[in-house]
Write an enzyme that holds these catalytic residues in place. Sequence first.
Site, PDB file in Angstrom:
ATOM      1  N   SER A 177       0.263  -0.844  -0.210  1.00 36.56           N
ATOM      2  CA  SER A 177       0.104  -0.123   0.064  1.00 36.56           C
ATOM      3  C   SER A 177       1.049   1.091   0.155  1.00 36.56           C
ATOM      4  O   SER A 177       2.012   1.370  -0.657  1.00 36.56           O
ATOM      5  CB  SER A 177      -0.799  -0.403   1.072  1.00 36.56           C
ATOM      6  N   LYS A 221       4.209   2.240  -2.156  1.00 36.35           N
ATOM      7  CA  LYS A 221       4.989   3.525  -2.736  1.00 36.35           C
ATOM      8  C   LYS A 221       6.491   4.148  -2.370  1.00 36.35           C
ATOM      9  O   LYS A 221       6.983   4.433  -3.271  1.00 36.35           O
ATOM     10  CB  LYS A 221       3.797   4.297  -2.517  1.00 36.35           C
ATOM     11  N   TRP A 265      -9.272   0.446  -6.268  1.00 35.71           N
ATOM     12  CA  TRP A 265      -9.070   1.609  -6.502  1.00 35.71           C
ATOM     13  C   TRP A 265      -7.188   1.304  -6.706  1.00 35.71           C
ATOM     14  O   TRP A 265      -6.784   3.058  -6.681  1.00 35.71           O
ATOM     15  CB  TRP A 265      -9.232   1.572  -4.440  1.00 35.71           C
ATOM     16  N   HIS A 296      -6.896  -5.885  -0.958  1.00 38.73           N
ATOM     17  CA  HIS A 296      -5.841  -4.813  -0.942  1.00 38.73           C
ATOM     18  C   HIS A 296      -5.671  -5.742   0.736  1.00 38.73           C
ATOM     19  O   HIS A 296      -5.647  -5.509   1.990  1.00 38.73           O
ATOM     20  CB  HIS A 296      -6.597  -3.532   0.056  1.00 38.73           C
TER      21      HIS A 296
END
Length: 429
Positions: A264, A268, A355, A410
């Site tokens: 998540s 990044k 998403w 997720h």
Amino acid sequence: MSIRVSLLLIACLFLQAQLHAQKFVANYDESKIPEFTLPNPLVTEAGEAVTTAKQWQETRRPEIVDLFQKHVYGRSPAACKISHKVVSTKDDAVSGKAIRREVDVFFGDTTDAHSMRLLIYTPKTDKPVAAFLGLNFQGNHSIESDPAISLGDRWVRDRRNETVKDNRATEKARGVASSRWPVEKIIDRGYGLVTIYYGDIDPDFDDGFKNGIHGAMADQTKDIPAAEKWGSIAAWSYGLSRALDYLENDAKVDGDRVAVFGHSRLGKTSLWAGASDERFKMVISNNSGCGGAALSRRAIGETVGRINTSFPHWFNANFKQYNQNENACPVDQHELIALIAPRAVYVASATGDQWADPKGELLAEIHAEPVFRLLGTDGFGVDGVATSKVAPDQPIKGGTIGYHLRTGGHDVTDFDWQQYLDFADRHLQ
């Protein structure tokens, strides 16, 4: 700061306030994706084609790093000296298979400097091992339930359950994230695992960059233009690099064979850490989405405007110029992945995590592959990878670039880790 920059920041803040007042409705319709043109990673800012590895390494790669620093993640201070202190050692961890240590690493050469705590697992062997390094969300004590692991005492996001009280972890937080960290499986495969609570480095809330290493290292960033100063993702990445500084001198870990991993927002982070620090041998992004592996210009699912509104501290101030204006940004995330070349990179998506734009994550790798090929790697290891050909739970992991689309939501699962371990066998062992 110039009048022009000041007016631009005021306009961005005004737009941000408008966004707060409007309810965000995500687009998931491919037909409504705006037209866009991706910047070419193999064309310099002067318009020259990059045709050799030397051109890439000496000219184009530094250009792209600089653009990401200026427009997205921010500029970090130079690497600081570190010091460390061993807090605890357990010689019979993981059913007697591993040695577990807690080590405090200080962002400075004195023990009163800001610190982060490394939780380190290594197999019982006389040789240094390859290892996975990743940040965790809930504290090192959440990795397993052993009460001998120190309970973190720093700020933790309130999870509206009994694992957190007054933004501090409780005893009930022990082991709550163990499903995401299969320590025994990693040890059985011959790897080490190093994890750090990301809030040790920088607490994950917007306070104007006063806490964490932002505050502790303010003097080192005072000469960086305000709009280009590092956000929290860059700060977490900086912490990962300082952890690698320590691991390079750890007798039980081979610092030349470290894979940086994240899920998540921490996916990044792992991508930026791996892109900006070429010492990481392998980079893994798990469901990283917008600002991570997904192409920003697709503006599907979470968008640049949405992420900058909800989490204004993650990126630098300049990135807010591209709210609802992604096509104007001089870089996109395929170039972030290209910065990892020729080292190994693995991106994972999930069918139930639209998403994060799974298609955009794979497209970023596809558009980065020409750089991997230029630098002499096999890229995906297969020809003609296309989004329409990637079926769920059918990993592509035979080359330097890996990818899978997992069934589910997720999260980080055993299926994900199985692929990462298999990929590591090819690139770390």
